[in-house]
Design an enzyme around this catalytic site. Structure first.
Site: not given
Lengths: 469, 356
Positions: A321-323
């Site tokens: 989700w972060h990247g």
């Protein structure tokens, strides 16, 4: 528009003035919606269409779920929402990531699928999770669907938390739209206090530390062991101040406007275990992952092994989700494995836990050291662009070498100040750090923080780290 | 009841005003210690330009940690250049020569004077003439003016830090080297802003108010929606050819009979992708300039090897400071020392011709 920009301060003043002057709740909400769309369009008006599309789909799904009793149809509507929201997220955020990964896999066959030049719409990860929480809650019958389209649109796009959270759930936000928000001076003061503290953390601490961190990470391998450790601790502080600073500003601004947002950070670096860390770090995301992913996967209800598998899967997806990079996935995996091990250890400790004060202190201290070590090593992967860079960084940390020594004095001072304030809080003396409404020191401290932030604000454009997610 | 409420409101208002006042005093105290001095300018009729006003202690704390005593005619670290007797050399440059980052005794001009006079009988004074943002065009217009002021100067040393300094600058506005419609130098009509306010700001160490004001009133505001097209023409390197270099050198040839020596300080050693780099990315272009210098009888010194040698021998960098960056930015005392030694070496080598 950055919270730390002068344009934002003007916008905020206009909004506050409007809310003070206009009492009609409907007009207030429509005004806030218009401001929220302007706030987003300030970055790029074209991507408003994505928010609008997401809003229409989830509103429609919510309305359809309202009177639908058929389980299969309900599931179909839920899938429709999931496919739309996650599809948009996948297209804009992960398309190139998957294509690049495919290219690596297909390289032996001399095939290359190419990549697309896609701009990542700011805040898409945040508002996607926010709208998903609405649909899932309605599907689970934990929330009544929102009948007013404009209220729902405001929930999706409310500007203080639109681009970098905290992820505010519908059941927290929508009820607050039903009645006119109270704009008392005490609330305004509390909001301003939190906003100023956030501004100070973001601009004066995080942005000033960024110069040091960015330069060292750009040349991983050139610096000596101590410098590499120092920069890693500095980065831990930078990302905390950057993100919690943003959250503070968002929560503070919402509070000024009469809205209550849940806390997003609770002194994460005093956590004594990794699960404690996740109860303190980016709380709105960790609780979202717990409620909508971990529990959906079965949580801890299907035996020990499945619990560990669910933990790992949740954290892997949380990392992604972060990247769009495997280093984020690895970071999530590291935390997932650590959480599983922590769960196993705590289960055994329950059976033969430490007794006595001294034993408890030793256990607490060793728990804190291990937790910080895991968190810091995790940040190496989180911050590095590639695995090669991360491994080089770890080698510099653990293998003595003759690299360049660069002990940035501001970073050292910031770490010491931060350690002192955290130690005070950890010892239960946080009253010393509080700034009560009526205390004489409060205006002095807040005005000094605001002035210092304006004066020492580093030149150039410094977006929030979490904007990229 | 109402009276009590009014009293509470008044108390709150007073508390906030008093708090704001105390915080201004606090910030004043903190920033007086940390911020760089504001530059105070005055018109100098002899030079026909604005110079940094003399007798002020110019404090620089953002990169390095030093105080500079400004002398007459805006010359750093020399009280009055007109009172200097004996042989003189002039060192021309931008902020690298102004050298606010290092104490006066470490500035290259002062190091030249010291190194030379320690081992020679004929007294020599090096005079650093530098200001932030200047280029060879400024030195071209400055040389005749300072010559009148200084009297005999046995040699001029021009400090260069990159190839763009000897090329025309696109979108030139001030004292610049332009290429359209033809190569020419344009003299600056520069006039510093807020001349009257600056002395008071400096005298009372109110740089923090200056910074706030600049942030609020000078930085542009934007309220229109995005996306914003960002273009930065200043980042573009102008087209590199020998034609403008030749033009520049010919112009210098016409105005100055004394030797002019170009000293090039490349940005090496640097670090790229974690490895020390001794190769100068501008080297090829600067070789072109060196060739043009040779054709026209100008001396050219490249300090790249000396900088590399310093790092290989001691692990130190010629640039960088403890509170800034360890190898980037302006010259530190070691870097100034290398420049000074190179200048002394040149004077020593050509002393017969220079001191005739």
């Amino acid at each position: 528009m950055l919270f730390s920009s002068k344009e934002y301060i003007i916008l905020a003043l206009v909004v506050i003035a409007f809310l003070r002057l206009v009492r009609n709740n409907r007009i207030r909400k429509l005004f806030l919606l218009a401001v929220s769309y302007y706030f987003y369009a300030y970055w790029d008006w074209r991507f408003l269409s994505l928010i609008l599309f997401s809003t229409f789909v989830d509103y429609f799904v919510g309305q359809r779920l309202k009177n639908c009793e058929n389980v299969a149809r309900r599931r179909l509507f839920l899938i429709m929402s999931l496919v739309t929201n996650l599809g948009l997220l996948g297209c804009f955020k992960y398309f190139n990531f998957f294509i690049e990964s495919m290219n690596i896999a297909l390289a032996p066959l001399r095939l290359n699928l190419g990549t697309l030049n896609i701009i990542l719409p700011i805040g898409i990860s945040f508002y996607t999770f926010q709208t998903l929480s609405y649909t899932i809650d309605v599907y689970r019958r934990q929330l009544e669907p929102c009948d007013d389209f404009w209220d729902f649109a405001l929930f999706v796009s409310f500007f203080p938390q639109l681009v970098a959270g905290p992820i505010v759930r519908a059941k927290v936000f929508l009820p607050q739209l039903d009645t006119p928000r109270q704009l008392s001076w005490d609330r305004t003061f509390l909001g301003i206090r939190q906003f100023v503290i956030g501004l100070f953390k973001k601009v004066l601490v995080a942005d000033c530390l960024a110069f040091y961190v960015d330069n060292v990470f750009a040349n991983t391998g050139a610096y000596d062991c101590l410098t590499t450790w120092l920069v890693l601790v500095t980065y831990s502080l930078q990302i905390y101040c950057d993100f919690s600073g943003y959250s503070d500003m968002a929560i503070g601004m919402a509070r000024i406007m009469g809205f209550d947002f849940p806390e997003n950070f609770r002194l994460p670096y005093i956590a004594k275990s990794i699960s404690d860390f996740w109860r303190r770090w980016h709380i709105s995301l960790s609780s979202w992952l717990r409620d909508y992913l971990y529990i959906s996967l079965g949580g801890n209800r299907r035996g020990r092994l499945k619990t560990y598998r669910n933990l790992l899967l949740t954290m892997l997806l949380g990392g992604l989700w972060h990247g769009e990079s495997w280093t984020f996935v690895f970071w999530g995996g590291l935390h997932g494995v650590s959480l599983a091990i922590a769960k196993l250890v705590s289960r055994e400790n329950k059976e033969s836990g430490p007794s006595g004060n001294a034993a408890r202190i030793v256990t607490g201290l060793s728990g804190w050291i291990v937790t910080m070590l895991i968190v810091c090593i995790g940040w190496v992967f989180f911050r590095s662009q590639t695995f090669t860079e991360a491994i080089l960084m770890l080698r510099q940390m653990f293998v003595p070498n003759q690299g360049i020594a660069w002990y940035n004095p501001f970073a050292i001072c910031a770490i010491v100040a931060f350690a002192i304030t955290h130690a005070i809080s950890a010892m239960g003396m946080q009253r010393l750090l509080e700034l009560p409404v009526k205390a004489w020191r409060t205006p002095v401290v807040l005005c000094t923080m605001a002035l210092l932030t304006c004066v020492f604000r580093p030149a150039g454009f410094h977006p929030f780290i979490y904007f990229q997610f | 009841m109402k009276e009590m409420h009014n009293k509470a409101v008044l108390q709150t208002v007073f508390r906030w005003f008093a708090g704001a006042g105390i915080s201004v005093v606090l910030v004043w105290g903190i920033t007086a210690f940390w911020l760089d001095s504001i530059t105070v300018y005055e018109w100098n009729s002899t030079l026909g330009t604005f110079v940094i006003a003399p007798t002020q202690k110019y404090v620089w704390h953002s990169e390095g940690w030093a105080e500079t005593q400004i002398g007459k005619y805006g010359i750093n670290a020399i009280d009055d250049v007109t009172a200097v007797s004996g042989l003189k050399v002039a060192i021309w440059g931008d902020s690298f020569v102004a050298a606010f980052q290092v104490p006066d005794e470490d500035k290259m001009a002062q190091q030249v004077t010291r190194i030379w006079n320690e081992s020679h009988d004929n007294e020599l004074t090096a005079i650093g003439i530098g200001a932030m943002g200047q280029s060879p065009v400024d030195y071209y217009f400055g040389m005749p003016k300072y010559k009148e002021l200084l009297g005999s100067v046995v040699a001029h040393f021009v400090i260069l830090t990159n190839v763009s300094e000897v090329l025309p600058i696109p979108n030139a506005k001030e004292c610049r080297f332009v290429s359209e419609p033809e190569y020419r130098f344009i003299e600056s009509k520069w006039h510093p802003r807020h001349l009257k306010e600056r002395p008071a700001v400096q005298a009372y160490h109110m740089e923090f108010l200056w910074t706030l004001g600049r942030e609020l009133f000078l930085e542009p505001w934007r309220f229109r929606v995005g996306p914003v097209e960002r273009d930065n023409p200043e980042d573009e390197l102008p087209y590199v050819s020998t034609e403008p270099m030749a033009f520049l050198l010919d112009k210098f040839k016409k105005i100055e009979k004394e030797p002019i020596v170009f000293i090039y300080m490349p940005s090496v050693p640097s670090i790229e992708n974690g490895a020390i780099q001794y190769d100068d990315p501008d080297a090829v272009h600067m070789e072109l300039f060196a060739g043009e210098c040779e054709k026209r009888g100008f001396s050219y010194i490249n300090l790249g090897e000396k900088f590399e040698d310093l790092h290989r021998r001691t692990g130190r960098f010629p640039r960088g400071f403890w509170n800034w960056h360890p190898f980037l930015g302006h010259l530190n005392a070691h870097g100034h020392r290398i420049v000074a030694e190179a200048i002394c070496e040149y004077i020593e080598t050509y002393s017969d011709a220079l001191f005739k």
